[in-house]
Design an enzyme around this catalytic site. Sequence first.
Site, PDB file in Angstrom:
ATOM      1  N   ARG A 126      74.291 -44.171 -25.602  1.00  0.00           N
ATOM      2  CA  ARG A 126      72.931 -44.289 -26.134  1.00  0.00           C
ATOM      3  C   ARG A 126      72.889 -45.265 -27.311  1.00  0.00           C
ATOM      4  NH1 ARG A 126      70.153 -38.456 -26.366  1.00  0.00           N
ATOM      5  NH2 ARG A 126      68.327 -39.812 -26.662  1.00  0.00           N
TER       6      ARG A 126
ATOM      7  N   ASP B  67      59.382 -36.814 -24.041  1.00  0.00           N
ATOM      8  CA  ASP B  67      60.336 -35.948 -23.355  1.00  0.00           C
ATOM      9  C   ASP B  67      59.717 -35.206 -22.178  1.00  0.00           C
ATOM     10  OD1 ASP B  67      62.504 -36.620 -24.956  1.00  0.00           O
ATOM     11  OD2 ASP B  67      62.087 -35.040 -26.415  1.00  0.00           O
TER      12      ASP B  67
END
Length: 428
Positions: free
Chosen positions: A124, A315
């Site tokens: 990430r 999300d």
Amino acid sequence: MIKQVSKIQNGLKGEIEIPADKSISHRAIMLSSLAKGKSIIRNFSQGADCKSTLELFKLLGVEINYLDDKTLEVLSNGELTSNSNNIYAYPCGNSGTTMRLVSGILAGQKFNSILTGDESLSRRPMRRIIEPLTLMGAKIEAINGHAPLTITGKPLQGITYQSQLSSAQVKSCILLAGLNADGKTIYIEPSKSRDHTEKMLQYLGVEINIDGNMVEIMKSELEAKDIDIVGDISSAAFFIVAALITPKSDIIIKNVGINPTRSGIIDVAKRMNGQIKILDEKEKSGEKVADIRIKYSENLIGTIIEGDDIPRLIDELPVIAVLASQADGTTLVRNAEDLRNKEADRISCIVSELKKIGIDITETRDGFVINGKTKINGDAELECYHDHRLAMSFYVAGLICEKEIAINGFEWTKISFPEFESLMNNLT
């Protein structure tokens, strides 16, 4: 682990209490560890990511004890210490929140440290925090912008930083660094991202100036206070969508945080004609909380999700894709390119897997397009790509599939929501 999911006939019925908000649980540990004195944290998340934060701060010299399964006692003198005379490695597991926020805290300490992560976290992007922290005087080494992060503790200076990205993790990292930086730290973002850090800092006595998308903070000490953590709206989202699309459903989800910077799922579902009602709204430890009633909604319509919507539901977009498949017309999601930087490239993965069960979805550079009112066939094995939110979104889709589906890697749900399946079973 392969999980089989079948269509349910009589809808979802009853009441559940959703587990604790993970974003707030992370911040409760971090900020209580920086406050001098004793804090009691109630309703702490049982997810693996939050436990990574808890264990990391124990390694930093903070005494943290479980009083029961969900209640913590935090005893701190307000200072962090290294467990080694040399550089010490602090594991963050799979948690991007842990690594990014703790970087801001460790950058201004008097000791050096290394933040490590698992294989997924090590992919990430971390340049988004390294760049502003470096401008504050931090010294951080990474591998092509990825973990592990080697942090040399140095005195920090406040800066004015205009971010190109609306990210609560980046914002929180810089605000936490600003707590220990000389002068004024100002953070500006293009759209307002979730503001749990600001709310908790204010609750713990820190003076913050907030003006639209700008936050200003000075070097400050925190007051030790008890913190009651509200239920996680990101976890509630799977049950909200499941009830909206499953015939005969009528459920109540109790104790859900409805912070306006996080409640985009509610606003979008209402925009799509979803039957959602907010009940018994109140405030806990600076956060809005309520019970939510959701009923099956036969006449859902498509919508456009873009711009300021995105930080408020980033999300939840995987399960919103499932919701959109049952809406009349077209749903367009755009400006969501940061979905490609999550545990997996969520745009690509959502599209490839939902196509397997018959959903009419097309990938775009920064989102996807769904033509709704499709009959979901099922009879397929879906990959979750080590991504807990994808696994739970596919489970929700399976509740209305004509034939059984299989989800490969379903054990990844334990990262964020170990109670997910048992709570779903309570409603069937």
